[in-house]
Scaffold this motif. Structure first.
Motif, short mmCIF file in Angstrom:
data_model
loop_
_atom_site.label_atom_id
_atom_site.label_comp_id
_atom_site.label_asym_id
_atom_site.label_seq_id
_atom_site.Cartn_x
_atom_site.Cartn_y
_atom_site.Cartn_z
N ILE A 240 10.89 64.83 60.60
CA ILE A 240 11.00 64.35 61.99
C ILE A 240 10.42 62.95 62.11
O ILE A 240 10.99 62.06 62.76
CB ILE A 240 10.30 65.33 62.95
CG1 ILE A 240 10.98 66.70 62.91
CG2 ILE A 240 10.30 64.78 64.37
CD1 ILE A 240 10.28 67.76 63.72
N PHE A 241 9.28 62.74 61.47
CA PHE A 241 8.60 61.45 61.49
C PHE A 241 9.51 60.34 60.94
O PHE A 241 9.69 59.28 61.56
CB PHE A 241 7.32 61.57 60.68
CG PHE A 241 6.51 60.31 60.59
CD1 PHE A 241 5.71 59.93 61.64
CD2 PHE A 241 6.52 59.53 59.45
CE1 PHE A 241 4.94 58.78 61.57
CE2 PHE A 241 5.75 58.39 59.36
CZ PHE A 241 4.97 58.01 60.43
N LEU A 242 10.11 60.59 59.79
CA LEU A 242 10.95 59.57 59.15
C LEU A 242 12.26 59.36 59.92
O LEU A 242 12.76 58.23 60.01
CB LEU A 242 11.25 59.97 57.71
CG LEU A 242 10.03 60.00 56.77
CD1 LEU A 242 10.42 60.50 55.39
CD2 LEU A 242 9.39 58.63 56.68
N LEU A 243 12.82 60.42 60.47
CA LEU A 243 14.02 60.26 61.30
C LEU A 243 13.73 59.39 62.52
O LEU A 243 14.57 58.57 62.93
CB LEU A 243 14.54 61.63 61.74
CG LEU A 243 15.34 62.43 60.71
CD1 LEU A 243 15.66 63.81 61.25
CD2 LEU A 243 16.63 61.69 60.34
N THR A 244 12.54 59.54 63.09
CA THR A 244 12.16 58.71 64.24
C THR A 244 12.06 57.25 63.83
O THR A 244 12.50 56.35 64.55
CB THR A 244 10.82 59.19 64.81
OG1 THR A 244 10.89 60.57 65.11
CG2 THR A 244 10.48 58.43 66.08
N ILE A 245 11.47 56.99 62.66
CA ILE A 245 11.37 55.62 62.15
C ILE A 245 12.75 54.98 62.03
O ILE A 245 12.99 53.87 62.50
CB ILE A 245 10.67 55.62 60.78
CG1 ILE A 245 9.22 56.03 60.91
CG2 ILE A 245 10.74 54.23 60.14
CD1 ILE A 245 8.51 56.19 59.58
N VAL A 246 13.66 55.69 61.37
CA VAL A 246 15.00 55.15 61.15
C VAL A 246 15.71 54.89 62.46
O VAL A 246 16.34 53.84 62.67
CB VAL A 246 15.82 56.13 60.27
CG1 VAL A 246 17.26 55.66 60.16
CG2 VAL A 246 15.21 56.22 58.88
N THR A 247 15.61 55.84 63.40
CA THR A 247 16.31 55.72 64.68
C THR A 247 15.81 54.52 65.48
O THR A 247 16.61 53.72 65.99
CB THR A 247 16.13 57.01 65.50
OG1 THR A 247 16.63 58.11 64.74
CG2 THR A 247 16.88 56.91 66.81
N VAL A 248 14.48 54.38 65.57
CA VAL A 248 13.91 53.29 66.38
C VAL A 248 14.22 51.94 65.77
O VAL A 248 14.65 51.01 66.47
CB VAL A 248 12.39 53.49 66.55
CG1 VAL A 248 11.76 52.27 67.21
CG2 VAL A 248 12.12 54.73 67.38
N LEU A 249 14.01 51.80 64.46
CA LEU A 249 14.26 50.50 63.82
C LEU A 249 15.72 50.11 63.91
O LEU A 249 16.05 48.97 64.24
CB LEU A 249 13.82 50.55 62.35
CG LEU A 249 14.03 49.25 61.57
CD1 LEU A 249 13.15 48.15 62.12
CD2 LEU A 249 13.73 49.46 60.08
N THR A 250 16.60 51.06 63.66
CA THR A 250 18.03 50.75 63.71
C THR A 250 18.48 50.42 65.12
O THR A 250 19.26 49.48 65.34
CB THR A 250 18.85 51.95 63.17
OG1 THR A 250 18.38 52.28 61.86
CG2 THR A 250 20.33 51.61 63.10
N SER A 251 17.98 51.15 66.10
CA SER A 251 18.40 50.93 67.49
C SER A 251 17.88 49.61 68.05
O SER A 251 18.59 48.94 68.81
CB SER A 251 17.93 52.09 68.37
OG SER A 251 18.43 53.32 67.89
N CYS A 252 16.66 49.23 67.69
CA CYS A 252 16.03 48.05 68.31
C CYS A 252 16.30 46.75 67.54
O CYS A 252 16.51 45.71 68.16
CB CYS A 252 14.52 48.27 68.42
SG CYS A 252 14.04 49.58 69.54
N THR A 284 10.88 45.38 71.80
CA THR A 284 10.54 46.76 72.17
C THR A 284 10.15 47.57 70.95
O THR A 284 9.31 48.47 71.03
CB THR A 284 11.73 47.42 72.90
OG1 THR A 284 12.07 46.64 74.05
CG2 THR A 284 11.39 48.83 73.35
N ASN A 285 10.75 47.25 69.81
CA ASN A 285 10.37 47.91 68.56
C ASN A 285 8.90 47.69 68.27
O ASN A 285 8.20 48.60 67.81
CB ASN A 285 11.22 47.38 67.41
CG ASN A 285 10.91 48.07 66.10
OD1 ASN A 285 11.00 49.28 65.99
ND2 ASN A 285 10.55 47.28 65.10
#
Length: 348
Positions: A240-252, A284-285
């Motif tokens: 979950i932790f790593l999925l959050t990292i990928v999602t936030v970095l990619t989105s922002c 925001t990232n």
């Protein structure tokens, strides 16, 4: 060295000459407040928990990330905010614009690189634990951070040395490398260099994180013994932790890089509110990072799960007597019409 657009909204607001109001600066103020104090809270949390994490490489990268994000926002946002408060009466000078462009570029690129290094740290720790746990791992992390900052500083200061230029962007409150006027060869080359490095950082982060996720997912699904449930929870938390990292970095971060590549390839032209929104999204990232890497710690997540489990068990125990009494009442009514029962199953 400096490019000033005569009409900051040439593409998306043609003919608009309205000066942004102070109310339009609210997003900038929020970025400053949450960015500075969020990263400060991250640093304080790191220092207060130093006995538990012992400044392992991952937490050294977290510290570097908080310093980069918080420091970059602290020394750049006030200049942009002043432009709103002064109603843009004092245009950014050439030296100030070069400085502001460097700070924005350095903060965003360094953050992406540090996140990539953190992903590499998790990858090596997962697949090569013997190599990772060498006695020099702390010094290795420090050297990596130093090299990362130096390389990012060189990359983000090329416009000062003649490759490309800085540009004042809409609405006149911020500067960045000039990826709009890519008809100029130096601007085009610089745009490609910066955007490609940024895209590679995102791609490497995604690959490394999904490799770690695949490893832990494989271990989780192979586990059949219930006595390893805590270890299973730890692995799910990592996923979950790593999925959050990928999602936030990619989105922002990724949308700004795509926009820069579109300008460099002449797919789109002009500039306006889109570029402003993309830079704010990238910043925001830097605001979200400390909440992911510090406040989303395993200890906090485990505490939340334990609290949820306790509440669920108490609720279940509270409902159990009523359920048993209801079953008993139905049984007694079925066997004898003269027997009455209250909700506790006791005879009246």
């Amino acid at each position: 060295m400096l490019s000033i657009s005569p009409n900051p909204s040439t593409t998306e607001n043609p003919g608009s000459t309205e000066i942004p109001s102070i109310r339009d600066s609210v997003p900038v103020i929020l970025l400053f407040i949450f960015g500075v104090f969020g990263n400060l809270a991250a640093l304080l949390t790191l220092c207060s928990r130093s006995n538990s994490h012992e400044w392992r490489p991952f937490y050294r990268f977290v510290c570097g990330l908080a310093v980069t994000d918080g420091g970059g926002i602290l020394i750049s946002i006030p200049i942009s905010e002043y432009q709103y408060l002064s109603r843009f009466k004092d245009p950014l000078s050439t030296p100030l614009c070069d400085y502001l462009a460097f700070v924005y570029m350095f903060t965003l690129m360094s953050s992406a690189m540090i996140v990539c290094c953190m992903s590499a740290d998790r990858f090596i720790a997962t697949y090569f634990p013997l190599l990772y746990n060498s006695p020099t791992k702390g010094r290795r992390a420090n050297i990596t951070l130093a090299l990362l900052w130096v390389s990012s500083a060189i990359l983000c200061s090329l416009h000062v040395f003649g490759l490309g230029s800085a540009k004042i962007f809409y609405p006149g409150s911020w500067c960045f490398l000039n990826f709009i006027d890519t008809d100029v060869p130096k601007n085009e080359v610089y745009t490609y260099i910066y955007a490609i490095v940024g895209v590679l950082a995102v791609i490497m982060t995604i690959i490394l994180n999904f490799a770690v996720i695949a490893y832990f997912a494989y271990k989780t699904f192979r586990r059949k013994s219930s006595k390893s449930s805590f270890q299973g929870w730890r692995e799910v938390h990592v996923i979950i932790f790593l999925l959050t990292i990928v999602t936030v970095l990619t989105s922002c971060w990724f949308p700004l890089m795509v926009n820069m590549l579109q300008h460099a390839s002449k797919t789109i032209s002009g500039e306006g509110e889109t570029e402003l929104l993309l830079v704010r999204l990238s910043l925001t990232n830097s605001v979200i990072d400390p909440w992911i890497y510090i406040l989303f710690r395993r200890e906090i997540a485990l505490l939340a799960v334990n609290c949820t489990t306790k509440v669920y068990k108490r609720t279940k125990r509270a409902r159990k007597p009523y359920t048993e009494s209801a079953v008993c009442s139905r049984t007694e009514r079925g066997t004898s019409g003269s027997v009455q029962a209250n909700p506790l199953g006791e005879e009246q």
